[in-house]
Design an enzyme around this catalytic site. Sequence first.
Site, PDB file in Angstrom:
ATOM      1  N   ARG A  85      -5.201   1.681  -4.466  1.00 38.82           N
ATOM      2  CA  ARG A  85      -5.003   0.448  -3.317  1.00 38.82           C
ATOM      3  C   ARG A  85      -4.786  -0.748  -3.004  1.00 38.82           C
ATOM      4  O   ARG A  85      -5.973  -1.331  -3.556  1.00 38.82           O
ATOM      5  CB  ARG A  85      -5.329   1.665  -1.981  1.00 38.82           C
ATOM      6  CG  ARG A  85      -6.436   1.271  -1.255  1.00 38.82           C
ATOM      7  CD  ARG A  85      -7.001   2.427  -1.022  1.00 38.82           C
ATOM      8  NE  ARG A  85      -8.322   3.413  -1.655  1.00 38.82           N
ATOM      9  CZ  ARG A  85      -8.303   4.785  -1.046  1.00 38.82           C
ATOM     10  NH1 ARG A  85      -9.347   4.305   0.027  1.00 38.82           N
ATOM     11  NH2 ARG A  85      -9.086   5.221  -1.810  1.00 38.82           N
ATOM     12  N   ARG A 113       0.873  -1.125   0.109  1.00 38.27           N
ATOM     13  CA  ARG A 113       0.332   0.484   0.364  1.00 38.27           C
ATOM     14  C   ARG A 113       1.107   1.444   0.435  1.00 38.27           C
ATOM     15  O   ARG A 113       1.103   0.979   1.089  1.00 38.27           O
ATOM     16  CB  ARG A 113      -0.379  -0.111   1.417  1.00 38.27           C
ATOM     17  CG  ARG A 113      -1.407   1.164   1.594  1.00 38.27           C
ATOM     18  CD  ARG A 113      -2.445   1.569   0.873  1.00 38.27           C
ATOM     19  NE  ARG A 113      -3.495   3.179   0.966  1.00 38.27           N
ATOM     20  CZ  ARG A 113      -3.751   2.545   1.741  1.00 38.27           C
ATOM     21  NH1 ARG A 113      -5.087   2.382   2.064  1.00 38.27           N
ATOM     22  NH2 ARG A 113      -5.058   4.678   1.718  1.00 38.27           N
ATOM     23  N   ASP A 168      -6.495  -1.586   1.556  1.00 34.45           N
ATOM     24  CA  ASP A 168      -7.045  -0.288   2.436  1.00 34.45           C
ATOM     25  C   ASP A 168      -8.240  -1.170   3.871  1.00 34.45           C
ATOM     26  O   ASP A 168      -8.954  -1.660   3.319  1.00 34.45           O
ATOM     27  CB  ASP A 168      -8.404   0.707   1.586  1.00 34.45           C
ATOM     28  CG  ASP A 168      -8.932   1.874   2.894  1.00 34.45           C
ATOM     29  OD1 ASP A 168      -8.058   1.689   3.473  1.00 34.45           O
ATOM     30  OD2 ASP A 168      -9.481   2.195   2.419  1.00 34.45           O
ATOM     31  N   ASP A 207      -9.325  -0.728   7.917  1.00 34.16           N
ATOM     32  CA  ASP A 207     -10.107   0.890   8.567  1.00 34.16           C
ATOM     33  C   ASP A 207     -10.976   0.009  10.055  1.00 34.16           C
ATOM     34  O   ASP A 207     -11.419  -1.441   9.764  1.00 34.16           O
ATOM     35  CB  ASP A 207     -11.497   2.037   7.899  1.00 34.16           C
ATOM     36  CG  ASP A 207     -10.784   2.566   7.003  1.00 34.16           C
ATOM     37  OD1 ASP A 207      -9.438   3.023   6.911  1.00 34.16           O
ATOM     38  OD2 ASP A 207     -10.657   2.808   5.684  1.00 34.16           O
TER      39      ASP A 207
END
Length: 232
Positions: free
Chosen positions: A209, A200, A212, A214
């Site tokens: 990307r 990344r 990812d 989160d």
Amino acid sequence: MDNIKIKKLDVFAKHGVYKEENVLGQKFVFSAVLYLDTAKAGVSDELEDSVNYGEVCHFIREFAEGRTFKLLESLAEHTAAVLDRFPLVKRIDLEIEKPWAPIGLPLESVSVQISRGWHQAFIALGSNMGDKKKYLDDAVKAMDDLDGCRIVTVADYIETEPYGGVEQDDFLNGCIAIDTLKEPEELLDFLMDVEAQAGRVRTIHWGPRTLDLDILMYDDLVMNERRLTIPH
């Protein structure tokens, strides 16, 4: 929440800043409060539905005797591995006393107390470069392999259109629910490491990307810091 209490378990072990403490050893006194739901065991009257406090005591003794730490803080932090070893325990309050602390003054004892427990978190996964599914699968495996982390549910992956106005491929997205002993910033650091291992790079805002990750939610925590916003 219900609890089981272990009071004043004596263990002779070798922990301390001074060399003599690591060679000669001394007494440590462990007390723990184990938080769990005892309702099922209360109805069934079966030990398998609760936590065997005898096994917990032996685990603590063997753990403390088999390692050497300079600080009580570190000994306590690592002894909280009780949570990993006994899955019915949701939280532990742990106190470790050192009655023979070599400070050159008369004292009854010094001690360190900590509280540690499982937290529920939801992690979003996304990829729109290369082998998207493999990137997501590898991220799930990395979290499952992490000490102090248990996968609860992995949602089906779905394709979504990119957001942010940058022309790029569609995303493959997913979400997982985990139980974790990690604090939010520790968890964030780990997720960023997993992203880095997937190649990344952050060159274009809202850009493509490889991976990812989160933190969407963490218990009922609300925080808005420079590095981390929850809910996300």
